[in-house]
Design a protein around this motif. Structure first.
Motif, mmCIF file in Angstrom:
data_model
loop_
_atom_site.group_PDB
_atom_site.id
_atom_site.type_symbol
_atom_site.label_atom_id
_atom_site.label_comp_id
_atom_site.label_asym_id
_atom_site.label_seq_id
_atom_site.Cartn_x
_atom_site.Cartn_y
_atom_site.Cartn_z
ATOM 1 N N PHE A 18 1.414 -2.681 -8.410
ATOM 2 C CA PHE A 18 0.622 -3.383 -7.477
ATOM 3 C C PHE A 18 0.566 -4.951 -7.962
ATOM 4 O O PHE A 18 0.617 -5.815 -7.130
ATOM 5 N N LEU A 19 0.376 -5.234 -9.224
ATOM 6 C CA LEU A 19 0.496 -6.519 -9.763
ATOM 7 C C LEU A 19 1.909 -6.947 -9.579
ATOM 8 O O LEU A 19 1.885 -8.353 -9.041
ATOM 9 N N ILE A 20 3.210 -6.442 -9.604
ATOM 10 C CA ILE A 20 4.178 -6.845 -9.172
ATOM 11 C C ILE A 20 4.429 -7.461 -7.656
ATOM 12 O O ILE A 20 4.775 -8.440 -7.319
ATOM 13 N N THR A 139 -13.794 -6.889 -1.504
ATOM 14 C CA THR A 139 -14.033 -5.540 -0.745
ATOM 15 C C THR A 139 -12.955 -4.759 -1.283
ATOM 16 O O THR A 139 -13.536 -3.272 -1.637
ATOM 17 N N THR A 140 -11.778 -4.828 -1.893
ATOM 18 C CA THR A 140 -11.075 -3.952 -2.352
ATOM 19 C C THR A 140 -11.406 -3.282 -3.649
ATOM 20 O O THR A 140 -11.386 -2.365 -3.984
ATOM 21 N N THR A 187 -1.140 -13.264 4.543
ATOM 22 C CA THR A 187 -0.841 -13.089 2.953
ATOM 23 C C THR A 187 -2.085 -13.267 2.146
ATOM 24 O O THR A 187 -1.839 -12.821 1.001
ATOM 25 N N ASP A 188 -2.691 -14.203 2.593
ATOM 26 C CA ASP A 188 -4.102 -14.220 1.768
ATOM 27 C C ASP A 188 -4.883 -12.834 1.379
ATOM 28 O O ASP A 188 -5.140 -12.523 0.256
ATOM 29 N N VAL A 189 -4.864 -12.078 2.661
ATOM 30 C CA VAL A 189 -5.757 -10.936 2.386
ATOM 31 C C VAL A 189 -4.882 -9.923 1.932
ATOM 32 O O VAL A 189 -5.293 -8.801 1.101
ATOM 33 N N LEU A 194 -3.787 -6.499 -2.731
ATOM 34 C CA LEU A 194 -2.754 -6.050 -4.007
ATOM 35 C C LEU A 194 -3.332 -6.343 -5.317
ATOM 36 O O LEU A 194 -3.235 -5.410 -6.153
ATOM 37 N N TYR A 195 -4.024 -7.282 -5.295
ATOM 38 C CA TYR A 195 -4.632 -7.772 -6.898
ATOM 39 C C TYR A 195 -5.633 -6.925 -6.954
ATOM 40 O O TYR A 195 -5.899 -6.343 -8.107
ATOM 41 N N GLY A 196 -6.568 -6.601 -5.804
ATOM 42 C CA GLY A 196 -7.783 -5.563 -5.920
ATOM 43 C C GLY A 196 -7.511 -4.316 -6.363
ATOM 44 O O GLY A 196 -8.145 -3.649 -7.195
#
Length: 236
Positions: A18-20, A139-140, A187-189, A194-196
């Motif tokens: 997910f970081l990738i 949220t994530t 792409t912001d959300v 993805l980061y969360g």
């Protein structure tokens, strides 16, 4: 929360994947790639194509359930409850993840990218950095964290499926509200999600590695820890 043997390795693997993906989106945003612009415009057009007064009023209220301030408030309450139950390791783990990865980490990322908000139809006014979405990140991490822990500690498969469905549905809805209100690019959300998600999986992996040393440290401080979320798998 019941005990079960869990290996940290799968959590690290999923978190890194997910970081990738987050890195790929971030790269495109940082260099203003054409595919990022096309993706954003296409989804903004789809989501903001069905705006109504009643729907907007409802979404404005609900979207704040994913705000960083409210998530931090919920986190403090949960941490206090865990400390009161003498589950210090779990409280430190949960609170530390939200504080350092959601609040501080998210803010650092916003400063690095310093992306302007969409210059389209904004139904509420926001002027600070846009990427990644703070609501999506908070949220994530918060709801995803709780959801994944419940999934891992549930015994019946049907319970795991229901929890996963509810958690993903709720997170997805909050992400949708940020695009609908015109305060974030898709792409912001997506990046916040993805980061969360990466944070949630990596955090659980780290906890599986350090929970016993952390408990020993707490014992040296004369704090009897009753945390019992997971048992680390010895063979992996």
């Amino acid at each position: 929360m019941g005990k079960q043997k869990v290996s940290p390795v799968p959590f690290f693997i999923v978190g890194i994947l997910f970081l990738i993906l987050f890195g790929a989106i971030s790269w495109g945003v940082y260099f203003d790639s054409s595919w990022i612009r096309s993706f954003d415009l296409a989804w903004i057009d789809r989501i903001q194509g069905s705006i109504s007064e009643g729907k907007t009023s409802f979404i404005i209220k609900v979207t704040e359930l994913g705000s960083m301030k409210l998530v931090i408030a919920f986190t403090i309450i949960i941490a206090i409850v865990l400390f009161f139950k003498r589950r210090f390791a779990e409280g430190l783990w949960f609170g530390g993840t939200i504080l350092f990865c959601a609040a501080i980490g998210g803010k650092i990322l916003k400063k690095i990218f310093d992306r302007d908000r969409p210059a389209f139809l904004q139904l509420i006014e926001k002027t600070n950095e846009s990427f990644p979405s703070g609501h999506a990140t908070a949220t994530t991490i918060f709801y995803g964290f709780i959801g994944l822990v419940l999934i891992l500690t549930a015994v019946q498969i049907w319970k795991k499926v229901i929890v996963a469905f509810i958690a993903l549905l709720w997170i997805g809805f909050i992400l949708y509200t940020r695009i609908y209100l015109g305060v974030h690019f898709p792409t912001d959300v997506l990046a916040g999600f993805l980061y969360g998600t990466a944070v949630v999986f990596i955090s659980i992996g780290v906890y599986l590695l350090v929970q016993q040393p952390l408990r020993h440290l707490l014992e040296k401080l004369n704090l009897v820890d009753k945390s019992k979320t997971f048992e680390r798998a010895e063979n992996y």
